[in-house]
Scaffold this active site. Structure first.
Site, PDB file in Angstrom:
ATOM      1  N   GLU A  85       0.741  -1.207  -0.012  1.00 50.54           N
ATOM      2  CA  GLU A  85       0.076   0.017  -0.049  1.00 50.54           C
ATOM      3  C   GLU A  85       0.849   1.377  -0.024  1.00 50.54           C
ATOM      4  O   GLU A  85       0.369   2.299  -0.495  1.00 50.54           O
ATOM      5  CB  GLU A  85      -1.124  -0.046   1.097  1.00 50.54           C
ATOM      6  CG  GLU A  85      -2.050  -1.067   1.050  1.00 50.54           C
ATOM      7  CD  GLU A  85      -2.895  -0.728  -0.057  1.00 50.54           C
ATOM      8  OE1 GLU A  85      -3.181   0.301  -0.381  1.00 50.54           O
ATOM      9  OE2 GLU A  85      -3.470  -1.742  -0.673  1.00 50.54           O
ATOM     10  N   SER A 110     -57.240 -13.611  32.762  1.00 55.44           N
ATOM     11  CA  SER A 110     -57.272 -14.452  33.900  1.00 55.44           C
ATOM     12  C   SER A 110     -55.837 -14.727  34.367  1.00 55.44           C
ATOM     13  O   SER A 110     -55.677 -15.403  35.452  1.00 55.44           O
ATOM     14  CB  SER A 110     -57.624 -15.701  33.435  1.00 55.44           C
ATOM     15  OG  SER A 110     -59.415 -15.425  33.355  1.00 55.44           O
TER      16      SER A 110
END
Length: 790
Positions: free
Chosen positions: A179, A460
């Protein structure tokens, strides 16, 4: 060029030159550019997305862990099962008497667990000794935790910061070779490389070669958009010069290697060599060899073009080019070069994170933002959660399959405007740890977490709270006025309220006359419970709900006994968890610990445990809820193949808008809600809409046999036989069944009418039928179903 290089030296002259360049870059000044650079670079490359991990699996001598659970954990992490005698890192072998696991390294910032081979000597599923590959004893081992998700604000970037000192020299050399060969000598811009690229591009007639240095690439990645333009290039030069003027080479290189884009993991962009080493090789970056280092360096130029999983040949060719350059530059010796070049591509592919537990991560992330600020998720924290990934996957599977089955069997539930939804929560009642959370059927369509954010009427499913209020001692420690044998009136009831007359009805619109409190709870009879709520008072019901951990708004009205107030599934499941824990309320928690980006421990939940009800009081309700599973509204659990100790209750609201099923074993509490977001009617009770999801999840979590343990009867409880007809203690000539009572609350009077010998014979016969014959028949039926493959 020499003048430019001299001006660009690491001094104030560099800033002067950057100012000149900046004047032509859209009006930005050097001061503005420098402020941007400092704000973005100072320490930013050493932060990462906040990473959420599932609960680690701990192995220790004396601990019992199912072999299947260990194998499933390792499979999800991408470990490979092997039969070889020598197990390598990333592999495992689980034999009958010995488990060998090649643990991978695990890193958070500069804290590193190096991993290594672990050997466990086992008997059955019980571990009796742990040692490393060299035979040294180990007290405990935490297997690598599973990554649930990585969040960086609103971005999908994933990186694992690593210090430059922890990166292998060969990786740094490989990156520089391919690079930026003159990185250590230039000052941000490589004049020779720029001139060469310009010449090559002129000769070709189009762009064939770039000249960006590592410093330029870092400036572009950190500060600039991907849009190409002359102005952007000038800004890139200016920022590169400022980077070189303000930071030394090691800081720039470290930032670059932690920021560079290296591929895609599903929806997540991989940035930095730390995360890339994990993703491609299943290794910590410090353990990369030469061939692996060259591969990472090579794919920087084009992560898609040289993607190792999709284009292995192109990736190998690119890796070999990097090795050639390193060899030409005399960075590596001949033998190492030849060996690395001939190495086959050995990749490790782990499943991408983020597919499971997304509602749970959102729930934890919101808490972190409240405690640590809105930008908390951009601070690179590591969050180790309580989520059990095996249970989470089972929960998501149960919800998805259950809703599809509902829509298949009841096509009217398929609507254009909205989908039927479900939520599931599983917690450990002993520690308060959230083990699984599903907030809806499809996170992609709706991120609204119905498990934690939705407030719906429980119907319930609220009755166990009313029962506990009636069966427990008051704040003044006075004895309760009710027992499970108390007789309640199931006859028409009308109550005048400010809103008008309230006339509760049973599910089947029938009345049964006198029933016991146990029978009313097991069969979920509304009218007897409405009378019970009125007898103890709505305020007492609210106070009981508060002690159980329900924190949302509650209104003390008569209908509260039938679940008219709204609660979240998480709240109600926590309340049931107090019953499972024998009356002990533990703070809910979704995290085990949180570390900041420097590896410092910043948060550990304090799990406060408080006894809010006596264990005997909680046991009475548990006993009745076990009866609901055996004889009442939850009996379908047995038909669906779920056995073992389970206490549970269904819930259905008016108009069938909400369906619930909540229950627990000694070690896990699970709540399921099913309904439409807009409150439309399901037309189904909780026992048909929510119970199958509950059963499927618990069967996956515990197996069809359930847990080996049972609910233990605490001190303070006594067992007596009572008349099922009138409530007094059973005796000669009146039918009796066993019932549990708080000590001192059992009825004293007897209903005896026959000689004691007949009473003893009758009671003995009933006990034999219930305790011996019935379990035997049930076991024979279960075995027959297994043989048939049901």
């Amino acid at each position: 060029m020499r003048i430019a290089a001299w001006i660009c030296g690491r001094s104030s002259a560099g800033v002067v030159f950057a100012t000149v360049v900046a004047l032509g870059s859209g009006g930005l000044t050097a001061v503005t550019i420098e402020a941007v650079v400092r704000a973005r670079l100072d320490g930013a490359h050493l932060t990462a997305p906040t990473r959420f991990y599932a609960r680690p699996l701990i192995l220790a001598p004396g601990k019992t862990v199912a072999r299947e659970r260990v194998a499933s954990h390792l499979d999800r992490l991408g470990y490979e099962r092997t039969r070889r005698s020598r197990v390598r890192v990333g592999e495992y072998r689980l034999d009958a008497r010995r488990w060998v696991i090649g643990r991978r390294a695990f890193r958070h910032y500069d804290r590193l667990d190096p991993g290594g081979v672990m050997v466990a000597d086992v008997g059955g599923d019980r571990i009796w000794r742990l040692r490393d590959d060299d035979g040294r004893r180990m007290d405990a081992v935490a297997l690598e935790p599973e990554l649930i998700r990585a969040i960086d604000g609103d971005r999908f970037d994933d990186r694992l910061p690593v210090r430059l000192a922890d990166m292998p020299d060969q990786l740094v050399s490989a990156v520089l070779a391919v690079e930026d060969q003159r990185f250590l000598s230039h000052h941000g811009l490589d004049a020779r490389r720029i001139a060469g690229a310009m010449l090559a591009n002129v000769r070709a007639g189009h762009i064939v070669q770039g000249a960006s240095t590592i410093t330029q690439q870092l400036a572009k990645n950190l500060f600039l958009s991907a849009r190409r333009s002359p102005v952007r290039k000038v800004r890139e030069w200016a920022m590169a010069l400022l980077l070189e003027a303000r930071y030394d080479k090691s800081e720039i290189l470290e930032a670059y290697l932690n920021e560079v884009y290296l591929g895609q993991d599903g929806a997540y962009a991989i940035h930095g060599v730390g995360r890339a080493a994990q993703f491609y090789f299943g290794k910590d970056v410090s353990q990369l060899d030469l061939a692996e280092s060259a591969l990472l360096a090579g794919i920087i130029r084009g992560p898609s073009l040289y993607a190792p999983f999709r284009r292995p040949d192109a990736a190998i060719a690119r890796r070999n080019l990097v090795l050639d350059l390193m060899h030409q530059q005399a960075v590596i010796p001949d033998e190492a070069y030849r060996q690395a070049r001939s190495t086959e591509l050995a990749l490790h592919h782990a499943p991408p994170p983020g597919r499971h537990g997304r509602y749970f991560v959102d729930y934890i992330a919101a808490q972190l933002r409240r405690r640590h600020g809105r930008d908390a998720l951009q601070q690179g924290m590591a969050v180790f959660t309580t989520l059990d990934m095996g249970l989470q996957q089972a929960a998501e599977r149960a919800v998805g399959d259950g809703l599809r089955r509902l829509e298949r069997d009841h096509p009217r539930l398929v609507r254009d405007s909205t989908l039927v939804q479900a939520a599931l929560v599983a917690i450990d009642p002993r520690s308060g740890a959230i083990l699984a959370m599903v907030g809806g059927r499809d996170y992609g369509r709706s991120q609204f977490n119905r498990a934690a954010q939705a407030r719906r009427q429980p119907g319930s499913a609220f009755k166990p709270i009313v029962a506990l209020a009636a069966l427990s001692h008051g704040d003044d420690k006075t004895a309760p006025n009710f027992t499970l044998a108390s007789v309640l009136d199931d006859t028409p009831l009308s109550v005048t309220t400010p809103a008008g007359s309230w006339e509760p009805q049973n599910y089947d619109r029938r009345f049964r006359g006198a029933v016991t409190l146990r029978d009313a709870l097991e069969r979920s009879l509304n009218v007897p419970f409405a009378r019970l709520g009125l007898a103890i008072g709505p305020d007492r019901v609210v106070a009981t709900a508060r002690r159980l951990g329900i924190e949302g708004p509650l209104t003390a009205v008569p209908s509260i006994a039938l679940g008219s107030n709204e609660v979240s599934p998480l709240e109600l499941t926590r309340a049931y968890g107090v019953l499972a824990a024998g009356g002990v309320r533990v703070d809910l928690s979704g995290t085990i610990g949180v570390f900041d980006h420097t590896g410092q421990f910043i948060e550990q939940p304090t799990r406060r445990a408080e006894r809010v009800f006596d264990a005997a009081e909680a046991y009475l309700v548990t006993s009745a809820l076990r009866g609901a599973v055996e004889r009442g509204t939850g009996r379908s659990l047995r038909r669906l193949g779920l056995y073992g100790a389970v206490a549970a209750k269904s819930g259905t609201t008016n108009g069938f808008r909400d369906a619930w099923f909540i229950g627990y074993t000694p070690t896990i509490t699970v709540g399921v809600w099913v309904g439409f977001d807009d409150g439309a009617s399901l037309g189904l009770p909780g026992s048909r809409a929510a119970l199958p999801i509950f059963a499927a999840f618990l069967r996956s979590a515990l197996g069809p046999e359930g847990e080996a343990g049972d609910f233990q009867m605490p001190t303070g409880v006594e067992v007596r036989e009572i008349s099922v007809e009138t409530g007094p203690r059973a005796g000669r000539g009146c039918q009796g069944l066993r019932e549990v009572f708080l000590r001192g609350t059992a009825p004293v009077e007897s209903c005896a009418r026959w000689p004691s010998s007949w009473s003893r014979y009758s009671a003995t016969a009933r006990r034999w039928y219930r305790d011996e014959l019935t379990p035997l028949v049930r076991d024979l039926r279960r075995r027959a179903r297994r043989r048939r493959g049901d």
